[in-house]
Write an enzyme that holds these catalytic residues in place. Structure first.
Site, PDB file in Angstrom:
ATOM      1  N   ASP A   1       0.799  -1.231   0.000  1.00 52.49           N
ATOM      2  CA  ASP A   1       0.000   0.000   0.000  1.00 52.49           C
ATOM      3  C   ASP A   1       0.825   1.271   0.000  1.00 52.49           C
ATOM      4  O   ASP A   1       0.313   2.351   0.283  1.00 52.49           O
ATOM      5  CB  ASP A   1      -0.901  -0.004   1.240  1.00 52.49           C
ATOM      6  CG  ASP A   1      -0.112  -0.085   2.532  1.00 52.49           C
ATOM      7  OD1 ASP A   1       1.127   0.018   2.487  1.00 52.49           O
ATOM      8  OD2 ASP A   1      -0.733  -0.238   3.606  1.00 52.49           O
TER       9      ASP A   1
ATOM     10  N   GLU B   1       0.015  -8.953  -1.576  1.00 54.06           N
ATOM     11  CA  GLU B   1      -0.682  -8.453  -0.376  1.00 54.06           C
ATOM     12  C   GLU B   1      -1.870  -7.578  -0.792  1.00 54.06           C
ATOM     13  O   GLU B   1      -1.998  -6.410  -0.415  1.00 54.06           O
ATOM     14  CB  GLU B   1       0.242  -7.699   0.572  1.00 54.06           C
ATOM     15  CG  GLU B   1      -0.309  -7.619   1.986  1.00 54.06           C
ATOM     16  CD  GLU B   1       0.556  -6.781   2.921  1.00 54.06           C
ATOM     17  OE1 GLU B   1       0.520  -5.542   2.832  1.00 54.06           O
ATOM     18  OE2 GLU B   1       1.270  -7.379   3.747  1.00 54.06           O
TER      19      GLU B   1
ATOM     20  N   GLU C   1      -2.480   5.049   2.582  1.00 49.79           N
ATOM     21  CA  GLU C   1      -2.330   3.649   2.179  1.00 49.79           C
ATOM     22  C   GLU C   1      -3.631   2.989   1.728  1.00 49.79           C
ATOM     23  O   GLU C   1      -3.629   2.161   0.814  1.00 49.79           O
ATOM     24  CB  GLU C   1      -1.701   2.850   3.329  1.00 49.79           C
ATOM     25  CG  GLU C   1      -0.233   3.193   3.598  1.00 49.79           C
ATOM     26  CD  GLU C   1      -0.027   4.434   4.458  1.00 49.79           C
ATOM     27  OE1 GLU C   1      -1.033   5.020   4.912  1.00 49.79           O
ATOM     28  OE2 GLU C   1       1.132   4.827   4.664  1.00 49.79           O
TER      29      GLU C   1
ATOM     30  N   HIS D   1       4.812   5.451  13.628  1.00 48.10           N
ATOM     31  CA  HIS D   1       5.330   6.268  12.526  1.00 48.10           C
ATOM     32  C   HIS D   1       4.282   6.762  11.543  1.00 48.10           C
ATOM     33  O   HIS D   1       4.595   7.508  10.625  1.00 48.10           O
ATOM     34  CB  HIS D   1       6.341   5.447  11.717  1.00 48.10           C
ATOM     35  CG  HIS D   1       5.701   4.367  10.888  1.00 48.10           C
ATOM     36  ND1 HIS D   1       5.366   3.149  11.400  1.00 48.10           N
ATOM     37  CD2 HIS D   1       5.319   4.340   9.588  1.00 48.10           C
ATOM     38  CE1 HIS D   1       4.811   2.407  10.453  1.00 48.10           C
ATOM     39  NE2 HIS D   1       4.762   3.114   9.344  1.00 48.10           N
TER      40      HIS D   1
ATOM     41  N   ARG E   1       1.505   8.401   9.140  1.00 48.21           N
ATOM     42  CA  ARG E   1       1.146   9.790   8.820  1.00 48.21           C
ATOM     43  C   ARG E   1      -0.150  10.225   9.490  1.00 48.21           C
ATOM     44  O   ARG E   1      -0.273  11.354   9.946  1.00 48.21           O
ATOM     45  CB  ARG E   1       0.999   9.948   7.299  1.00 48.21           C
ATOM     46  CG  ARG E   1       2.288  10.277   6.580  1.00 48.21           C
ATOM     47  CD  ARG E   1       2.011  10.445   5.094  1.00 48.21           C
ATOM     48  NE  ARG E   1       3.106  11.084   4.386  1.00 48.21           N
ATOM     49  CZ  ARG E   1       4.234  10.494   4.042  1.00 48.21           C
ATOM     50  NH1 ARG E   1       4.449   9.228   4.364  1.00 48.21           N
ATOM     51  NH2 ARG E   1       5.174  11.160   3.391  1.00 48.21           N
TER      52      ARG E   1
ATOM     53  N   HIS F   1      11.446   5.748  13.926  1.00 47.13           N
ATOM     54  CA  HIS F   1      11.424   5.934  12.470  1.00 47.13           C
ATOM     55  C   HIS F   1      12.097   7.274  12.140  1.00 47.13           C
ATOM     56  O   HIS F   1      11.885   8.262  12.858  1.00 47.13           O
ATOM     57  CB  HIS F   1       9.961   5.923  12.022  1.00 47.13           C
ATOM     58  CG  HIS F   1       9.749   5.873  10.546  1.00 47.13           C
ATOM     59  ND1 HIS F   1      10.059   6.927   9.720  1.00 47.13           N
ATOM     60  CD2 HIS F   1       9.252   4.907   9.739  1.00 47.13           C
ATOM     61  CE1 HIS F   1       9.761   6.600   8.469  1.00 47.13           C
ATOM     62  NE2 HIS F   1       9.263   5.377   8.460  1.00 47.13           N
TER      63      HIS F   1
HETATM   64  C1  UD1 Z   1       6.235   4.946   4.242  1.00 42.71           C
HETATM   65  C2  UD1 Z   1       4.901   4.455   3.670  1.00 42.71           C
HETATM   66  C3  UD1 Z   1       4.079   3.792   4.762  1.00 42.71           C
HETATM   67  C4  UD1 Z   1       4.874   2.725   5.497  1.00 42.71           C
HETATM   68  C5  UD1 Z   1       6.195   3.299   5.967  1.00 42.71           C
HETATM   69  C6  UD1 Z   1       7.015   2.187   6.555  1.00 42.71           C
HETATM   70  C7  UD1 Z   1       3.917   5.864   1.921  1.00 42.71           C
HETATM   71  C8  UD1 Z   1       3.068   7.021   1.620  1.00 42.71           C
HETATM   72  N1  UD1 Z   1       4.137   5.605   3.220  1.00 42.71           N
HETATM   73  O1  UD1 Z   1       5.937   5.969   5.166  1.00 42.71           O
HETATM   74  O2  UD1 Z   1       2.951   3.186   4.152  1.00 42.71           O
HETATM   75  O3  UD1 Z   1       4.118   2.326   6.615  1.00 42.71           O
HETATM   76  O4  UD1 Z   1       6.894   3.856   4.845  1.00 42.71           O
HETATM   77  O5  UD1 Z   1       8.052   2.652   7.327  1.00 42.71           O
HETATM   78  O6  UD1 Z   1       4.384   5.207   1.021  1.00 42.71           O
HETATM   79  N2  UD1 Z   1      13.638   8.520   6.065  1.00 42.71           N
HETATM   80  C9  UD1 Z   1      15.001   8.474   6.134  1.00 42.71           C
HETATM   81  N3  UD1 Z   1      15.635   7.301   5.859  1.00 42.71           N
HETATM   82  C10 UD1 Z   1      14.973   6.178   5.509  1.00 42.71           C
HETATM   83  C11 UD1 Z   1      13.579   6.226   5.449  1.00 42.71           C
HETATM   84  C12 UD1 Z   1      12.932   7.403   5.722  1.00 42.71           C
HETATM   85  O7  UD1 Z   1      15.642   9.470   6.450  1.00 42.71           O
HETATM   86  O8  UD1 Z   1      15.606   5.129   5.270  1.00 42.71           O
HETATM   87  C13 UD1 Z   1      12.943   9.778   6.389  1.00 42.71           C
HETATM   88  C14 UD1 Z   1      13.051  10.810   5.265  1.00 42.71           C
HETATM   89  O9  UD1 Z   1      13.121  12.095   5.826  1.00 42.71           O
HETATM   90  C15 UD1 Z   1      11.701  10.654   4.554  1.00 42.71           C
HETATM   91  C16 UD1 Z   1      10.800  10.378   5.745  1.00 42.71           C
HETATM   92  O10 UD1 Z   1      11.564   9.526   6.596  1.00 42.71           O
HETATM   93  O11 UD1 Z   1      11.356  11.796   3.824  1.00 42.71           O
HETATM   94  C17 UD1 Z   1       9.467   9.760   5.448  1.00 42.71           C
HETATM   95  O12 UD1 Z   1       9.601   8.650   4.573  1.00 42.71           O
HETATM   96  P1  UD1 Z   1       8.362   8.282   3.606  1.00 42.71           P
HETATM   97  O13 UD1 Z   1       8.698   7.048   2.864  1.00 42.71           O
HETATM   98  O14 UD1 Z   1       7.933   9.455   2.832  1.00 42.71           O
HETATM   99  O15 UD1 Z   1       7.175   8.008   4.603  1.00 42.71           O
HETATM  100  P2  UD1 Z   1       7.020   6.935   5.761  1.00 42.71           P
HETATM  101  O16 UD1 Z   1       6.359   7.623   6.893  1.00 42.71           O
HETATM  102  O17 UD1 Z   1       8.311   6.252   5.983  1.00 42.71           O
HETATM  103  N1  UDP Z   2      10.961  -3.187  11.517  1.00 40.10           N
HETATM  104  C1  UDP Z   2      12.345  -3.264  11.481  1.00 40.10           C
HETATM  105  N2  UDP Z   2      13.074  -2.390  12.234  1.00 40.10           N
HETATM  106  C2  UDP Z   2      12.504  -1.453  13.009  1.00 40.10           C
HETATM  107  C3  UDP Z   2      11.082  -1.357  13.030  1.00 40.10           C
HETATM  108  C4  UDP Z   2      10.352  -2.246  12.257  1.00 40.10           C
HETATM  109  O1  UDP Z   2      12.911  -4.121  10.801  1.00 40.10           O
HETATM  110  O2  UDP Z   2      13.224  -0.694  13.667  1.00 40.10           O
HETATM  111  C5  UDP Z   2      10.202  -4.138  10.705  1.00 40.10           C
HETATM  112  C6  UDP Z   2       9.028  -4.817  11.354  1.00 40.10           C
HETATM  113  O3  UDP Z   2       9.425  -5.975  12.052  1.00 40.10           O
HETATM  114  C7  UDP Z   2       8.169  -5.140  10.154  1.00 40.10           C
HETATM  115  C8  UDP Z   2       8.376  -3.967   9.249  1.00 40.10           C
HETATM  116  O4  UDP Z   2       9.607  -3.372   9.665  1.00 40.10           O
HETATM  117  O5  UDP Z   2       8.644  -6.280   9.464  1.00 40.10           O
HETATM  118  C9  UDP Z   2       7.253  -3.000   9.377  1.00 40.10           C
HETATM  119  O6  UDP Z   2       7.613  -1.818   8.787  1.00 40.10           O
HETATM  120  P1  UDP Z   2       6.993  -0.433   9.210  1.00 40.10           P
HETATM  121  O7  UDP Z   2       6.455  -0.514  10.589  1.00 40.10           O
HETATM  122  O8  UDP Z   2       8.024   0.582   8.915  1.00 40.10           O
HETATM  123  O9  UDP Z   2       5.848  -0.266   8.132  1.00 40.10           O
HETATM  124  P2  UDP Z   2       4.346  -0.791   8.038  1.00 40.10           P
HETATM  125  O10 UDP Z   2       4.327  -2.266   8.206  1.00 40.10           O
HETATM  126  O11 UDP Z   2       3.568  -0.061   9.069  1.00 40.10           O
HETATM  127  O12 UDP Z   2       3.927  -0.365   6.673  1.00 40.10           O
END
Ligand code: UD1
Ligand code: UDP
Length: 381
Positions: free
Chosen positions: A98, A120, A134, A209, A211, A242
């Site tokens: 998603d 999924e 999502e 984490h 939104r 996160h």
């Molecule tokens: C995204 C997904 C969400 C998922 C989550 C898992 C969308 C809209 N959202 O949200 O569905 O649950 O990932 O974690 O696709 N950042 C870093 N390093 C990283 C990753 C992220 O610095 O390795 C920071 C950056 O500033 C980035 C921000 O996190 O801009 C947000 O990342 P983003 O992928 O936009 O949204 P998530 O909240 O991570």
């Molecule tokens: N996870 C991880 N390290 C962390 C936090 C979560 O490896 O510090 C794993 C968690 O076990 C799961 C996946 O990340 O497998 C879930 O990702 P996240 O919570 O970022 O996204 P969501 O599932 O909510 O989309």
């Protein structure tokens, strides 16, 4: 016969964890040419998963920007992937779940007239703003996809309700396949995790984490955590935060100096799964963790208003705690003080499959492209 060219596209941590075992399965089939394109919507967190599973990408769009907006992600994936599809012309694109990477990749596939398979598929809350964005991403992807890999029968029924019957397969969730790789051995590689003294303590692993929780809901959640930590001297929270700027700021401000609440860097998947296995319970707004916990026998309080994973709630391993401080504290206290309530949740059965989802998905792909006889009836809707 020409090999079937399958391009798996993913970009965030959860997609990578759940697509990694599928990529490994695709590679086992000589009739398939398996290619991987990472968007790197997440950078470090994605790279960490790739390392855990020993994967390297064939193509890396490298799109992540600090504090990126949904529009940033969508447009950067459309441009990057559009160009790539024109060059390599795969027979099938696989996307997962998603995220905005998954939606934008599916849309790019449609524009290039490349069939899309959705791993999924069929999870729903039917509330377009929760989870945001999502829920809408999933709904839009299923309009585009030709193959729908639904983890559960309930997910397949959701697709049927929307008029989708063709190409739907019930497979189980690939996260259970992934856990065969990660839930082995003991010990942690994270120095921050190793530095936390957990002796004589009950560990609560937590993550937060999403939104839709930004702002007041997230503040309520963190205040609840602070209250629980203050009331229970034998509880140690471990929270890999996160890296999203809003999450880091809010967590630092409310939980930064609370005793027995450790804010640490994101963990790699192996450490995270081990942390959950040695925890007393889990508090999270994550989607994937709700699916992993039943396998690990750990009660989970879900820090969200609603969930697209009602199977875990029905199985009894997950409770929706909402985003109000009082309710979260009440439910956590119950699990910390009432052994029966705890055992009832811990003994629930995993509703997400048997760890064979990736095999079923590959069988269904080969069948769809005329390279295999029909897969077992049980997995077709
Ligand atoms: C995204 C997904 C969400 C998922 C989550 C898992 C969308 C809209 N959202 O949200 O569905 O649950 O990932 O974690 O696709 N950042 C870093 N390093 C990283 C990753 C992220 O610095 O390795 C920071 C950056 O500033 C980035 C921000 O996190 O801009 C947000 O990342 P983003 O992928 O936009 O949204 P998530 O909240 O991570
Ligand atoms: N996870 C991880 N390290 C962390 C936090 C979560 O490896 O510090 C794993 C968690 O076990 C799961 C996946 O990340 O497998 C879930 O990702 P996240 O919570 O970022 O996204 P969501 O599932 O909510 O989309």
């Amino acid at each position: 016969m020409k090999k079937l060219k399958v391009l798996s596209v993913f970009g965030t941590r959860p997609e990578a964890i759940k697509m990694a075992p599928l990529v490994l399965e695709l590679r086992k089939h000589p009739e398939i040419e398996s290619l991987v394109c990472i968007t790197a919507q997440h950078r470090e967190m994605l790279d960490s998963v790739m390392d855990c599973f020993g994967l390297t990408a064939d193509f890396d769009l490298n799109i992540m920007q600090q504090g990126q907006t949904l529009t940033d992600i969508t447009s950067r994936v459309l441009y990057g992937l559009g160009e790539l599809l024109n060059q390599i012309r795969p027979d099938l694109i696989l996307v997962h779940g998603d995220t905005t990477t998954a939606f934008a990749a599916a849309l790019t596939g449609f524009y290039a007239r490349v069939p899309v398979g959705h791993v999924e598929a069929g999870l729903r809350t039917f509330d377009r703003y929760s989870p945001y964005p999502e829920e809408m991403n999933r709904q839009l992807i299923c309009r585009i996809a030709e193959l729908h890999f639904a983890p559960t029968g309930n997910n397949a029924k959701n697709l049927n309700r929307e008029g989708i019957f063709d190409g739907v397969y019930i497979t189980g969730n690939t996260v259970i396949d992934a856990m065969k790789y990660t839930v082995t051995g003991t010990g942690f590689t994270s120095p921050e995790l190793n530095a936390i003294d957990t002796s004589g303590k009950r560990v609560i692993a937590m993550t937060c984490h999403r939104r839709e929780n930004y702002g007041e809901p997230m503040e309520n959640i963190f205040r609840a955590v602070r209250t629980i930590a203050e009331r229970f001297a034998d509880v140690q929270f471990i929270y890999p935060v996160h890296p999203a700027p809003v999450v880091r700021e809010t967590a630092g401000r409310i939980l930064g100096d609370v005793p027995r609440v450790s804010l640490i860097s994101p963990l790699d998947a192996i450490d995270m799964h081990r942390l959950m296995s040695m925890s007393y319970m889990v508090m999270t707004d994550s989607g994937g963790i709700q699916e992993e916990a039943p396998s690990l026998g750990k009660p989970v309080l879900v820090l969200r208003q609603e969930t697209e994973r009602p199977e875990a709630v029905a199985a009894g391993t997950v409770k929706l705690a909402g985003v109000e401080e009082d309710n979260i504290v009440r439910l956590a206290e119950e699990l910390l003080t009432d052994r029966n309530a705890y055992d009832e949740m811990a003994q629930a059965v995993n509703p997400y499959g048997d760890g064979m989802a990736c095999r079923r998905i590959v069988d269904a792909i080969l069948y769809h492209f005329g390279r295999r006889p029909a897969p077992p009836e049980a997995f077709m809707v």
